[in-house]
Design a protein around this motif. Structure first.
Motif, PDB file in Angstrom:
ATOM      1  N   LEU A  14      63.402  29.088  75.425  1.00  0.00           N
ATOM      2  CA  LEU A  14      64.736  28.741  74.927  1.00  0.00           C
ATOM      3  C   LEU A  14      64.599  27.743  73.793  1.00  0.00           C
ATOM      4  N   ASP A  15      65.346  27.982  72.733  1.00  0.00           N
ATOM      5  CA  ASP A  15      65.442  27.042  71.625  1.00  0.00           C
ATOM      6  C   ASP A  15      66.921  26.698  71.493  1.00  0.00           C
ATOM      7  N   LEU A  16      67.241  25.407  71.527  1.00  0.00           N
ATOM      8  CA  LEU A  16      68.633  24.967  71.518  1.00  0.00           C
ATOM      9  C   LEU A  16      68.898  24.053  70.337  1.00  0.00           C
ATOM     10  N   SER A  41      67.313  20.111  80.512  1.00  0.00           N
ATOM     11  CA  SER A  41      66.246  21.062  80.836  1.00  0.00           C
ATOM     12  C   SER A  41      66.245  21.421  82.322  1.00  0.00           C
ATOM     13  N   ALA A  60      71.565  33.816  77.615  1.00  0.00           N
ATOM     14  CA  ALA A  60      72.083  33.094  76.447  1.00  0.00           C
ATOM     15  C   ALA A  60      73.525  32.653  76.662  1.00  0.00           C
ATOM     16  N   VAL A  63      73.749  29.866  79.383  1.00  0.00           N
ATOM     17  CA  VAL A  63      73.226  28.602  78.872  1.00  0.00           C
ATOM     18  C   VAL A  63      74.251  27.955  77.938  1.00  0.00           C
ATOM     19  N   VAL A  78      71.980  28.992  70.805  1.00  0.00           N
ATOM     20  CA  VAL A  78      71.004  29.277  71.854  1.00  0.00           C
ATOM     21  C   VAL A  78      70.169  30.474  71.417  1.00  0.00           C
ATOM     22  N   THR A  79      68.862  30.281  71.391  1.00  0.00           N
ATOM     23  CA  THR A  79      67.926  31.374  71.138  1.00  0.00           C
ATOM     24  C   THR A  79      67.113  31.567  72.399  1.00  0.00           C
ATOM     25  N   VAL A  80      67.109  32.785  72.914  1.00  0.00           N
ATOM     26  CA  VAL A  80      66.329  33.125  74.105  1.00  0.00           C
ATOM     27  C   VAL A  80      65.285  34.146  73.671  1.00  0.00           C
ATOM     28  N   GLU A  95      70.012  35.492  69.771  1.00  0.00           N
ATOM     29  CA  GLU A  95      70.488  34.189  69.326  1.00  0.00           C
ATOM     30  C   GLU A  95      72.010  34.245  69.234  1.00  0.00           C
TER      31      GLU A  95
END
Length: 100
Positions: A14-16, A41, A60, A63, A78-80, A95
């Motif tokens: 995950l990139d947030l 997290s 996504a 989240v 949100v990128t999953v 994303e």
């Protein structure tokens, strides 16, 4: 970590990117006004693993909703990513951007 209904454990990345008002924390230099990344997290790990999820699209959206509702961020991207899901790619993913 992600668990599908088939009981297969798969790794997710995950990139947030999140937006919220940091002025109170910055003005006071007080941790109580900051967004605790460890708390975020831990909550997201719980959210993703508490019940089977089949699609990274679902991950996504859940989240994003959690961050907007529980952590009161005003905007989130949100990128999953699902590494190794496709043999010819390092990773595949989705994303999304959401706001309140």
């Amino acid at each position: 970590m992600f668990m599908s209904g088939k009981k297969i454990h798969q790794s997710l990345l995950l990139d947030l990117d999140m937006a919220w008002d940091i002025k109170p924390a910055a003005a006071t230099d007080d941790y109580q006004f900051a967004l605790c990344y460890e708390t975020v997290s831990n909550r997201l790990t719980q959210l993703i693993t508490e019940q089977p999820i089949e699609l990274i699209e679902t991950v996504a959206e859940r989240v994003a909703d959690c961050l907007l509702q529980e952590f009161k961020v005003t905007w989130v991207k949100v990128t999953v990513m699902k590494p190794g899901a496709v043999a010819t790619a390092a990773s595949v993913g989705v994303e999304i951007e959401r706001s309140r």
